[in-house]
Scaffold this motif. Structure first.
Motif, PDB file in Angstrom:
ATOM      1  N   LEU A   1      72.346  37.272  58.795  1.00 38.87           N
ATOM      2  CA  LEU A   1      72.527  36.370  57.651  1.00 38.87           C
ATOM      3  C   LEU A   1      71.190  35.772  57.220  1.00 38.87           C
ATOM      4  O   LEU A   1      70.927  35.597  56.031  1.00 38.87           O
ATOM      5  N   VAL A   2      70.330  35.467  58.201  1.00 39.73           N
ATOM      6  CA  VAL A   2      69.005  34.925  57.865  1.00 39.73           C
ATOM      7  C   VAL A   2      68.246  35.929  57.009  1.00 39.73           C
ATOM      8  O   VAL A   2      67.696  35.589  55.951  1.00 39.73           O
ATOM      9  N   VAL A   3      68.232  37.191  57.448  1.00 41.69           N
ATOM     10  CA  VAL A   3      67.506  38.228  56.703  1.00 41.69           C
ATOM     11  C   VAL A   3      68.071  38.370  55.286  1.00 41.69           C
ATOM     12  O   VAL A   3      67.328  38.371  54.302  1.00 41.69           O
ATOM     13  N   LEU A   4      69.402  38.457  55.184  1.00 39.31           N
ATOM     14  CA  LEU A   4      70.031  38.608  53.868  1.00 39.31           C
ATOM     15  C   LEU A   4      69.619  37.476  52.931  1.00 39.31           C
ATOM     16  O   LEU A   4      69.284  37.698  51.767  1.00 39.31           O
ATOM     17  N   ASN A   5      69.641  36.248  53.454  1.00 41.14           N
ATOM     18  CA  ASN A   5      69.354  35.109  52.585  1.00 41.14           C
ATOM     19  C   ASN A   5      67.882  34.992  52.241  1.00 41.14           C
ATOM     20  O   ASN A   5      67.529  34.497  51.167  1.00 41.14           O
ATOM     21  N   LEU A   6      67.019  35.457  53.143  1.00 41.25           N
ATOM     22  CA  LEU A   6      65.602  35.462  52.800  1.00 41.25           C
ATOM     23  C   LEU A   6      65.354  36.451  51.665  1.00 41.25           C
ATOM     24  O   LEU A   6      64.588  36.175  50.740  1.00 41.25           O
ATOM     25  N   VAL A   7      66.049  37.607  51.729  1.00 39.33           N
ATOM     26  CA  VAL A   7      65.889  38.591  50.656  1.00 39.33           C
ATOM     27  C   VAL A   7      66.415  38.022  49.345  1.00 39.33           C
ATOM     28  O   VAL A   7      65.804  38.181  48.282  1.00 39.33           O
ATOM     29  N   SER A   8      67.549  37.328  49.425  1.00 35.34           N
ATOM     30  CA  SER A   8      68.103  36.761  48.203  1.00 35.34           C
ATOM     31  C   SER A   8      67.208  35.636  47.689  1.00 35.34           C
ATOM     32  O   SER A   8      66.937  35.545  46.486  1.00 35.34           O
ATOM     33  N   GLY A   9      66.690  34.815  48.592  1.00 29.35           N
ATOM     34  CA  GLY A   9      65.796  33.738  48.172  1.00 29.35           C
ATOM     35  C   GLY A   9      64.502  34.270  47.611  1.00 29.35           C
ATOM     36  O   GLY A   9      63.886  33.685  46.734  1.00 29.35           O
TER      37      GLY A   9
ATOM     38  N   ALA B   1      57.513  52.845  45.905  1.00 31.48           N
ATOM     39  CA  ALA B   1      58.228  54.088  45.608  1.00 31.48           C
ATOM     40  C   ALA B   1      58.912  54.037  44.243  1.00 31.48           C
ATOM     41  O   ALA B   1      58.938  55.028  43.522  1.00 31.48           O
ATOM     42  N   PHE B   2      59.470  52.886  43.890  1.00 25.07           N
ATOM     43  CA  PHE B   2      60.304  52.841  42.685  1.00 25.07           C
ATOM     44  C   PHE B   2      59.837  51.814  41.666  1.00 25.07           C
ATOM     45  O   PHE B   2      60.540  51.538  40.710  1.00 25.07           O
TER      46      PHE B   2
ATOM     47  N   ALA C   1      65.755  48.847  45.126  1.00 25.64           N
ATOM     48  CA  ALA C   1      64.836  49.403  46.120  1.00 25.64           C
ATOM     49  C   ALA C   1      64.163  48.297  46.914  1.00 25.64           C
ATOM     50  O   ALA C   1      64.067  48.361  48.145  1.00 25.64           O
ATOM     51  N   MET C   2      63.708  47.245  46.211  1.00 25.57           N
ATOM     52  CA  MET C   2      63.012  46.171  46.925  1.00 25.57           C
ATOM     53  C   MET C   2      63.972  45.399  47.830  1.00 25.57           C
ATOM     54  O   MET C   2      63.607  44.963  48.916  1.00 25.57           O
ATOM     55  N   THR C   3      65.221  45.234  47.370  1.00 28.48           N
ATOM     56  CA  THR C   3      66.201  44.521  48.189  1.00 28.48           C
ATOM     57  C   THR C   3      66.519  45.284  49.460  1.00 28.48           C
ATOM     58  O   THR C   3      66.448  44.742  50.578  1.00 28.48           O
ATOM     59  N   ILE C   4      66.854  46.573  49.280  1.00 25.77           N
ATOM     60  CA  ILE C   4      67.228  47.368  50.448  1.00 25.77           C
ATOM     61  C   ILE C   4      66.038  47.492  51.397  1.00 25.77           C
ATOM     62  O   ILE C   4      66.171  47.346  52.621  1.00 25.77           O
TER      63      ILE C   4
END
Lengths: 290, 252
Positions: free
Chosen positions: A190-198, A64-65, A71-74
């Motif tokens: 927290l797992v999801v957040l950190n996978l996105v950050s990683g 989309a963006f 966009a990819m993070t959210i």
């Protein structure tokens, strides 16, 4: 080559190396402790599954963006949370166990993600999503990774006691409080957040590497939970540092170099640590009196 | 039994089970406050199921469990098969200290006085000196002692124990039995699943004999008769998938 040129010059001379190092420090402080709990909950492989699950969200954001960080993070976070909660609902409402329901959702998620990426695919972009770009972290990415690490440290501190109980004696936690689902789902978030950050630094496929490998190595050394957490963070940051230097000097991709360094630490621990494979094969030492 | 005391726990035409198949069938009984009750019966008689129901792990599929006023907060439940992960890196002290959950909640640290109480609880089960050991290094009997120490700290007026003496040596059984009698003396209400009839005769004033349905409930000597035991032994454990719906009067 002097010691200065070997160890310090890359970071002193190049801004992108400093940024990469800061990114590694943030990941070591946030993602690795989460990895320790994944390991202790016997959910090491689930981290891998979850990392595939966030792909379609990131891909949709990308579709989309374009290559937009926000966009990819959210998108990634939403996809990850949908899979976690959908699997949770299926686990509670059907006879399927958690691993089965999670596997079903992440496989679908992965297929959808690859489909979406290839819809508007140049392979280069797919490579970025799959393998990250630790040497090209801009300010926004760095702030995102640091923010997620801060939230993680805070979240783990708040959840610590219920989470430890949920890991080692879930029936007792259920008997004395209603925090069991809070600990479970809070931790999965927290797992999801950190996978996105990683995934911004190392890509979806390798983000789990910096979570699980240092944790497994640390578990072989330490006997208490705080010590395990500390050793894991040190191993993760050390691997990041050495991986970046290796990547700089012999010109190999940085992400895989970092994860491979975590692997070196893991194998070294397997050989040398008291919990490793060699410890049980050493000559028997004279036993104690009691 | 002490008929002068009001009932603390009351089972009213209670049916508990799994997927509509009853494991406890139309049980009515009143447990007086302060009773030390042995829950006995053959395998498959529904003893563990009854404890699970009281602990709130299983929802009744018929009838009611009338809890005391303080509710489930005052009920400490020790399941038979612990789900505890013994390889988890946690010390005996920390594991036992979690018995103070109702005082500590998720955040508070232990005060000096609370640390002392943990120490006393460990002494009471002869585990003094084991504080710093990881739980994975304990033997089966030592682990059971640690679970009892945690129960001491939970300080609950109602205690449910599911086969606390399974695979435990006689000395440990004697120590733990002594502890239960001490709790009984403090006026706590205790329901324990036991298999050893000699132990029941020796220590438990009250018995509840189950064989899916209630066979007998009352003073142990009156419950543990040959006739009652023979009836309990004839229990059929089979679940029949084609069994008709049960239409025993709801208001029994």
């Amino acid at each position: 080559m002097s010691l200065y040129e070997l160890l310090l010059a890359p970071f002193a001379d190049f801004g992108f190396m400093r940024r990469a190092l800061v990114g590694c420090l943030a990941l070591a402080l946030g993602a690795t402790p989460v990895g320790v709990f994944l390991l202790l909950r016997r959910m090491s492989l689930m981290g891998d599954a979850m990392s595939h699950a966030i792909l379609p969200g990131a891909a949709l954001g990308y579709l989309a963006f374009g290559l937009s960080l926000g966009a990819m993070t959210i998108g990634g976070i939403i996809a990850g949370l949908v899979v976690v909660f959908a699997a949770g609902i299926v686990t509670r409402a059907s006879i399927l166990k958690e691993d089965a329901s999670l596997a079903a959702f992440y496989l679908l998620s992965l297929a959808a993600g690859v489909m979406i990426v290839s819809l508007r695919g140049r392979n280069l972009d797919l490579l970025h999503v799959l393998f990250g770009s630790v040497l090209a972290l801009d300010d926004a990415s760095l702030i995102l990774i640091s923010a997620i690490s801060s939230v993680t440290v805070l979240g783990l501190a708040l959840l610590f006691r219920p989470l430890v109980l949920e890991c080692f004696d879930p029936s007792f936690l259920r008997a004395v409080s209603r925090l069991s689902p809070v600990a479970h789902y809070g931790f999965l978030m927290l797992v999801v957040l950190n996978l996105v950050s990683g995934f911004h630094a190392l890509g979806t496929l390798m983000a789990v590497g910096i979570m699980i490998l240092p944790s497994a190595a640390a578990r072989l050394w330490a006997r208490s939970l705080p010590a395990t957490l500390l050793v894991a963070v040190l191993i993760a940051f050390g691997s990041g540092l050495i991986g970046l230097l290796v990547s700089f000097h012999i010109d190999v991709p940085a992400g895989p170099a970092i994860v491979l360094m975590c692997g070196v630490a893991y194998f070294a621990s397997l050989l040398a640590a008291p919990g490793g494979v060699l410890a049980g094969r050493l000559p028997v030492r004279r036993h104690l009196e009691s | 039994m002490q008929p002068d005391l009001p009932p603390l726990l009351r089972f009213d035409n209670l049916t508990l089970g799994y997927e509509r198949h009853p494991a406890i069938h139309h049980l009515s009984a009143a447990i007086p406050a302060g009773a030390l009750v042995a829950v006995i019966g053959p395998n498959g008689a529904g003893k563990s199921t009854l404890l699970k129901g009281v602990a709130g792990e299983l929802r009744p599929i018929g009838g009611h469990i009338h809890l005391p006023e303080f509710g489930r907060k005052g009920i400490a439940y020790m399941p038979q098969r612990s789900e505890m992960d013994h390889s988890f890196p946690v010390s005996v002290f920390d594991m036992v200290a979690m018995g103070l959950w109702h005082e500590l909640g998720p955040f508070s640290g232990l005060s000096r006085a609370q640390r002392d109480r943990v120490g006393h609880a460990l002494e009471a089960v002869s585990l003094a000196g084991f504080e710093r050991r990881p739980i994975g290094s304990l033997s089966g009997g030592q682990l059971q002692r640690a679970r009892f120490a945690r129960l001491i700290l939970q300080d609950a007026p109602v205690i449910l124990l599911d086969e606390p003496f399974a695979a435990i040596d006689t000395r440990t059984v004697d120590d733990l039995m002594h502890l239960m009698l001490h709790w009984h003396g403090e006026g706590r209400t205790i329901l324990t699943v036991v298999h050893d009839y000699n132990q029941v005769r020796q220590h438990f004033p009250t018995s509840l004999l189950l064989a899916r349905e209630l066979v007998a409930f009352g003073p142990t000597a009156a419950v543990l008769t040959d006739a009652h035991l023979a009836r309990a032994r004839h229990l059929s454990e089979a679940f029949d998938d084609n069994a008709p719906e049960c239409h025993v009067e709801e208001a029994a």
